[in-house]
Design an enzyme around this catalytic site. Structure first.
Site, PDB file in Angstrom:
ATOM      1  N   GLY A  28     -39.997 -61.718 -22.467  1.00 20.45           N
ATOM      2  CA  GLY A  28     -41.424 -61.404 -22.427  1.00 20.45           C
ATOM      3  C   GLY A  28     -42.159 -61.728 -23.711  1.00 20.45           C
ATOM      4  O   GLY A  28     -43.285 -62.245 -23.693  1.00 20.45           O
ATOM      5  N   ARG A  34     -42.896 -50.252 -25.381  1.00 21.98           N
ATOM      6  CA  ARG A  34     -42.922 -51.720 -25.446  1.00 21.98           C
ATOM      7  C   ARG A  34     -43.430 -52.292 -24.110  1.00 21.98           C
ATOM      8  O   ARG A  34     -42.966 -51.918 -23.044  1.00 21.98           O
ATOM      9  CB  ARG A  34     -41.519 -52.249 -25.730  1.00 21.98           C
ATOM     10  CG  ARG A  34     -41.379 -53.782 -25.709  1.00 21.98           C
ATOM     11  CD  ARG A  34     -40.864 -54.304 -24.386  1.00 21.98           C
ATOM     12  NE  ARG A  34     -40.555 -55.742 -24.418  1.00 21.98           N
ATOM     13  CZ  ARG A  34     -40.325 -56.471 -23.322  1.00 21.98           C
ATOM     14  NH1 ARG A  34     -40.353 -55.919 -22.141  1.00 21.98           N
ATOM     15  NH2 ARG A  34     -40.066 -57.757 -23.421  1.00 21.98           N
ATOM     16  N   GLY A  59     -43.825 -55.934 -22.110  1.00 20.71           N
ATOM     17  CA  GLY A  59     -43.472 -57.351 -22.135  1.00 20.71           C
ATOM     18  C   GLY A  59     -44.602 -58.175 -21.552  1.00 20.71           C
ATOM     19  O   GLY A  59     -45.775 -57.785 -21.597  1.00 20.71           O
ATOM     20  N   ASP A  60     -44.248 -59.304 -20.973  1.00 23.83           N
ATOM     21  CA  ASP A  60     -45.259 -60.206 -20.413  1.00 23.83           C
ATOM     22  C   ASP A  60     -45.700 -59.799 -19.006  1.00 23.83           C
ATOM     23  O   ASP A  60     -46.804 -60.147 -18.577  1.00 23.83           O
ATOM     24  CB  ASP A  60     -44.715 -61.638 -20.371  1.00 23.83           C
ATOM     25  CG  ASP A  60     -43.409 -61.753 -19.578  1.00 23.83           C
ATOM     26  OD1 ASP A  60     -42.650 -60.771 -19.534  1.00 23.83           O
ATOM     27  OD2 ASP A  60     -43.152 -62.831 -19.010  1.00 23.83           O
ATOM     28  N   THR A  64     -40.280 -64.880 -15.312  1.00 24.00           N
ATOM     29  CA  THR A  64     -39.253 -63.895 -15.626  1.00 24.00           C
ATOM     30  C   THR A  64     -38.557 -64.386 -16.902  1.00 24.00           C
ATOM     31  O   THR A  64     -38.478 -65.588 -17.127  1.00 24.00           O
ATOM     32  CB  THR A  64     -38.208 -63.759 -14.501  1.00 24.00           C
ATOM     33  OG1 THR A  64     -37.585 -65.033 -14.277  1.00 24.00           O
ATOM     34  CG2 THR A  64     -38.829 -63.302 -13.203  1.00 24.00           C
ATOM     35  N   GLY A  65     -38.059 -63.464 -17.696  1.00 20.72           N
ATOM     36  CA  GLY A  65     -37.367 -63.885 -18.914  1.00 20.72           C
ATOM     37  C   GLY A  65     -37.911 -63.170 -20.140  1.00 20.72           C
ATOM     38  O   GLY A  65     -38.453 -62.054 -20.036  1.00 20.72           O
ATOM     39  N   THR A 114     -36.996 -58.374 -13.791  1.00 25.09           N
ATOM     40  CA  THR A 114     -38.323 -58.831 -13.336  1.00 25.09           C
ATOM     41  C   THR A 114     -38.277 -59.603 -12.012  1.00 25.09           C
ATOM     42  O   THR A 114     -37.343 -60.357 -11.748  1.00 25.09           O
ATOM     43  CB  THR A 114     -39.005 -59.734 -14.378  1.00 25.09           C
ATOM     44  OG1 THR A 114     -38.945 -59.113 -15.654  1.00 25.09           O
ATOM     45  CG2 THR A 114     -40.460 -60.005 -14.032  1.00 25.09           C
TER      46      THR A 114
END
Ligand code: GLY
Length: 416
Positions: free
Chosen positions: A298, A272, A274-275, A295-296, A244
């Protein structure tokens, strides 16, 4: 021989509990001792300014010149994130991103334009590398905010973005290595927030892990992964990364925008999200307040609506750093402070207030020792600042992982 993390996870719980106590103690002391707890950048900062995840560092110079010359804030931010999207060697974003469990690269992105208070987003897009630009196109050319999957891909093609194969040889080999390691069930649960999830143990299994990492490295060599990239590939298999890049840009008039783009969690289930494509989680911009992105992990960030929570915290008077720390504490709260789970979570927030004050905060100090999380900044001077972490220690210190020799680190642009 194949072996799965699930088999390993079923082993000694006792050792894990013992290991967790130590981590918790260190976490508490980190919270008490952090000298920057109340905001190193709480006062007004400089304008114009661009902040981003560190993989955007190389692209800051041109974007800053563009912004300073009167360029639009969202276009400046997009210029930064397009760099890693186009770069086949960056396996966290765009072309060359690590694929899903079926070996297909699926990309997510979103953007918010402060001055016009508009937003666009795409999720689960295949075959199109510049999804951040497609998110902007959704914002500009549709009556929607979010398009996903096949519809988003068709829309991108209609907008003139070419279909291309996003899976590079490098990412394909990492995926093959993962398949040997985890078969196909890695993300089939139980997930971290499931009461039946069991943490792996540390000490009793350290030797076993050493053996497994050695085996994986041998498999990496068999797959033709070059020596300088083998340990990094093994690390990605053992700790599937979330990659990200986020970027926020503020001009001298106080206009502000942000965007986030990703190939998402490595080896994820197809479909899927994520955030990163979620407005309010991976990115949120409010022209009255500021812009934030993440970032990280999600899944964890979605549950605390991270970027939106940070903007609301700043609206109510918190400094950028305190606003970010509060969002991180909400993640800690979701696990009742259970360090046995939290050490499998990684989260970094990039926060820019409308007056130019900024902060980079992270749950842990970095992925591993000597590998701190950083926020890249350009406000006339380009630099990479180490983030302020809520917890002391590293998210990927388990299992014990051999240090990548300095010599290889210097020679490889593929290592974090
Ligand atoms: N933060 C990126 C992802 O979890 O997909």
């Amino acid at each position: 021989m194949t072996f799965s993390r699930r088999d390993f996870v079923k082993t000694s719980v006792l050792g894990a509990v013992a290991a967790g106590v130590g981590t918790q103690a260190r976490a508490e002391s980190a919270a008490q001792n952090s000298p920057q707890e109340h905001g190193a950048h709480a006062g007004p900062g400089k304008r114009p300014i661009i902040i981003c995840a560190n993989n955007g560092y190389a692209y800051l110079e041109n974007a800053f010149s563009f912004l300073k010359g009167g360029g639009d804030t969202l276009d400046a931010a997009l210029q930064v994130v397009k760099g890693p999207e186009d770069d086949p060697k960056d396996d966290s974003v765009g072309l060359g991103g690590i694929p899903n469990e079926e070996g297909v690269v699926e990309l997510d992105a979103c953007c918010m334009h402060g001055p016009t208070r508009r937003a666009g987003s795409v999720g689960g897009v295949r075959n199109i590398k510049n999804v951040s630009l497609v998110a902007k196109a959704v914002m500009l050319h549709t009556g929607h905010v979010m398009l996903v999957g096949e519809g988003a891909e068709r829309f991108a093609v209609d907008m003139g973005y070419p279909r291309e194969n996003l899976l590079t040889e490098n990412s394909r080999k990492i995926w093959l290595l993962w398949k040997q390691f985890n078969s196909t069930d890695d993300w089939w649960g139980p997930g971290l927030d499931d009461p039946h999830w069991q943490p792996p143990s540390v000490k009793p299994q350290a030797e076993l892990w050493k053996e497994r990492i050695k085996n994986l490295q041998a498999h990496a060599a068999e797959l033709g992964i070059e020596p300088a990239r083998q340990l990094a590939a093994v690390r990605k298999v053992v700790f599937p990364p979330t990659g990200t890049i986020h970027c926020s840009a503020l001009n001298d008039k106080g206009e502000i925008s942000g965007c986030t783009t990703t190939s998402g969690l490595a080896f994820k289930l197809p479909g899927r999200l994520g955030d990163s494509p979620i407005i309010g989680a991976g990115c949120y911009t409010d022209q009255d307040i500021g812009s934030a992105g993440a970032t990280g992990s999600g899944e964890e960030n979605i549950k605390v609506a991270g970027a939106h929570s940070i903007i609301e915290n700043m609206r109510h008077g918190m400094s950028p750093q305190d606003a970010g720390m509060d969002a991180l504490r909400r993640i800690v709260r979701n696990y009742n402070g259970d360090m046995n789970k939290l050490r499998f979570v990684d989260m970094t927030y990039y926060i820019l207030r409308k007056d130019g004050a900024y902060a980079g905060v992270s749950l842990w100090e970095g992925y591993s020792a000597g590998n701190p999380h950083k926020i890249a900044v350009h406000d006339g001077t380009r630099r990479a600042d180490v983030t302020t972490s809520l917890l002391k220690g590293y998210s990927q210190e388990f299992p014990p992982f051999p240090d990548i020799p300095e010599e290889l680190k210097k020679n490889s642009e593929y290592l974090k």
